[in-house]
Structures are given as structure tokens and as C-alpha cells.
Design a protein around this motif. Structure first.
Motif, short mmCIF file in Angstrom:
data_model
loop_
_atom_site.label_atom_id
_atom_site.label_comp_id
_atom_site.label_asym_id
_atom_site.label_seq_id
_atom_site.Cartn_x
_atom_site.Cartn_y
_atom_site.Cartn_z
N SER A 193 -43.27 -2.06 10.38
CA SER A 193 -44.17 -1.94 9.30
C SER A 193 -43.95 -3.12 8.46
O SER A 193 -44.87 -3.92 7.71
CB SER A 193 -43.83 -0.73 8.74
OG SER A 193 -44.45 -0.40 7.53
N ASN A 194 -42.66 -3.49 8.12
CA ASN A 194 -42.22 -4.41 7.14
C ASN A 194 -42.80 -5.88 7.60
O ASN A 194 -43.24 -6.58 7.01
CB ASN A 194 -40.79 -4.65 7.07
CG ASN A 194 -40.29 -5.57 6.03
OD1 ASN A 194 -40.60 -5.46 4.98
ND2 ASN A 194 -39.14 -6.14 6.17
N ASP A 195 -42.80 -6.03 8.91
CA ASP A 195 -43.05 -7.52 9.57
C ASP A 195 -44.75 -7.64 9.57
O ASP A 195 -45.32 -8.67 9.43
CB ASP A 195 -42.76 -7.46 11.11
CG ASP A 195 -41.14 -7.63 11.15
OD1 ASP A 195 -40.45 -7.92 10.04
OD2 ASP A 195 -40.84 -7.48 12.08
N LEU A 196 -45.30 -6.47 9.50
CA LEU A 196 -46.74 -6.45 9.41
C LEU A 196 -47.37 -6.50 8.20
O LEU A 196 -48.65 -6.14 8.40
CB LEU A 196 -47.22 -5.45 10.67
CG LEU A 196 -47.17 -5.41 11.93
CD1 LEU A 196 -47.63 -4.62 12.97
CD2 LEU A 196 -47.61 -7.11 12.58
N HIS A 197 -46.67 -6.43 7.14
CA HIS A 197 -47.03 -6.45 6.11
C HIS A 197 -47.99 -7.25 5.48
O HIS A 197 -48.04 -8.57 5.93
CB HIS A 197 -46.00 -6.61 5.18
CG HIS A 197 -46.20 -6.48 3.58
ND1 HIS A 197 -46.76 -5.46 2.68
CD2 HIS A 197 -46.17 -7.54 2.43
CE1 HIS A 197 -46.89 -5.66 1.59
NE2 HIS A 197 -46.71 -7.12 1.29
N GLY A 198 -49.19 -6.77 5.30
CA GLY A 198 -50.54 -7.73 4.77
C GLY A 198 -51.45 -8.20 6.00
O GLY A 198 -52.46 -8.63 5.86
N SER A 199 -51.01 -7.59 7.04
CA SER A 199 -51.90 -7.69 8.45
C SER A 199 -52.95 -6.71 8.48
O SER A 199 -52.72 -5.81 7.47
CB SER A 199 -51.18 -7.85 9.81
OG SER A 199 -50.80 -6.45 10.09
#
Length: 119
Positions: free
Chosen positions: A64-70
Motif C-alpha cells: 500500500s505504501n509502495d503503490l501510493h499515488g498509483s
């Protein structure tokens, strides 16, 4: 500064405050779950299922942190909220005060992710 970096910086200023809070909460929850799972791994079989769930929680929070803004942020945030809820409930059921920090972080992340998922 290259175009990709400029786009990233510009995108950061367009994010909703709930999304930013969710991002920070997910990163912190992932760290706390990773740390706590190492601690409870030594506590025996009673903690095994919760430790496995905690590992899943750490991974989903990191995703979730890594896909922030996707474009997938909302869907992953909904999953993250569900996993955090289950992880916190599992920790609560053990009635072990040493798990309180993990419970608190999971509940905080769950609330933030629900906001992100509904926006």
C-alpha cells in the motif's frame, strides 16, 4: 532534474491529505508488524497463526505504501484496511500487552486506508 522526477514531485503536491496520512500510516504499520513478528516468534505455538497474519499485514502495508499515488491505490488500501483489521483483532485475542503497539498501528492504518479507499 529529469522529467520523471519532476512528475513525481508535482504528483506529491496533488495528493489528498488522507492519502498522504494513509501512506505514512502504512509505512509505520509495516515496520511495527515486522518488528513485532520477530518478538512473538519466540513465544511459541499459541502465537504462530498471529505471526503469519502479522507477516501478511507487514507485506500488504508495504505494498500500500509502495503503490501510493498509483491507479491501484484505492483497491490496495481497501485490502490493507481489511488485513490490518484482522491483524489487530488477532493480536487483541491473545490478550498480550506486548502487542498493544502493533494493535494501535494496525487500527491507525486501517482507518487511514478506509479513507483512501473511499475517496
Amino acid at each position: 532534474m529529469n522529467k520523471a522526477m519532476l512528475a513525481l514531485i508535482a504528483g506529491m503536491f496533488l495528493l489528498a491529505p488522507a492519502a498522504i496520512a494513509g501512506d505514512e500510516d502504512c509505512g509505520q504499520c509495516s515496520k511495527i508488524c515486522q518488528t513485532t513478528v520477530k518478538t512473538i516468534a519466540k513465544k511459541g505455538a499459541k502465537y504462530a497463526a498471529t505471526a503469519k497474519l502479522m507477516q501478511t499485514c507487514a507485506r500488504v502495508c508495504q505494498l500500500s505504501n509502495d503503490l501510493h499515488g498509483s491507479e491501484f491505490e484505492g483497491k490496495v488500501a481497501a485490502l490493507c484496511a481489511d488485513v490490518c483489521n484482522k491483524c489487530a483483532a488477532a493480536c487483541e485475542s491473545l490478550k498480550d500487552k506486548s502487542l498493544q503497539n502493533c494493535i494501535d498501528e494496525c487500527r491507525k492504518c486501517e482507518a487511514s486506508c478506509k479513507k483512501v479507499a473511499s475517496s
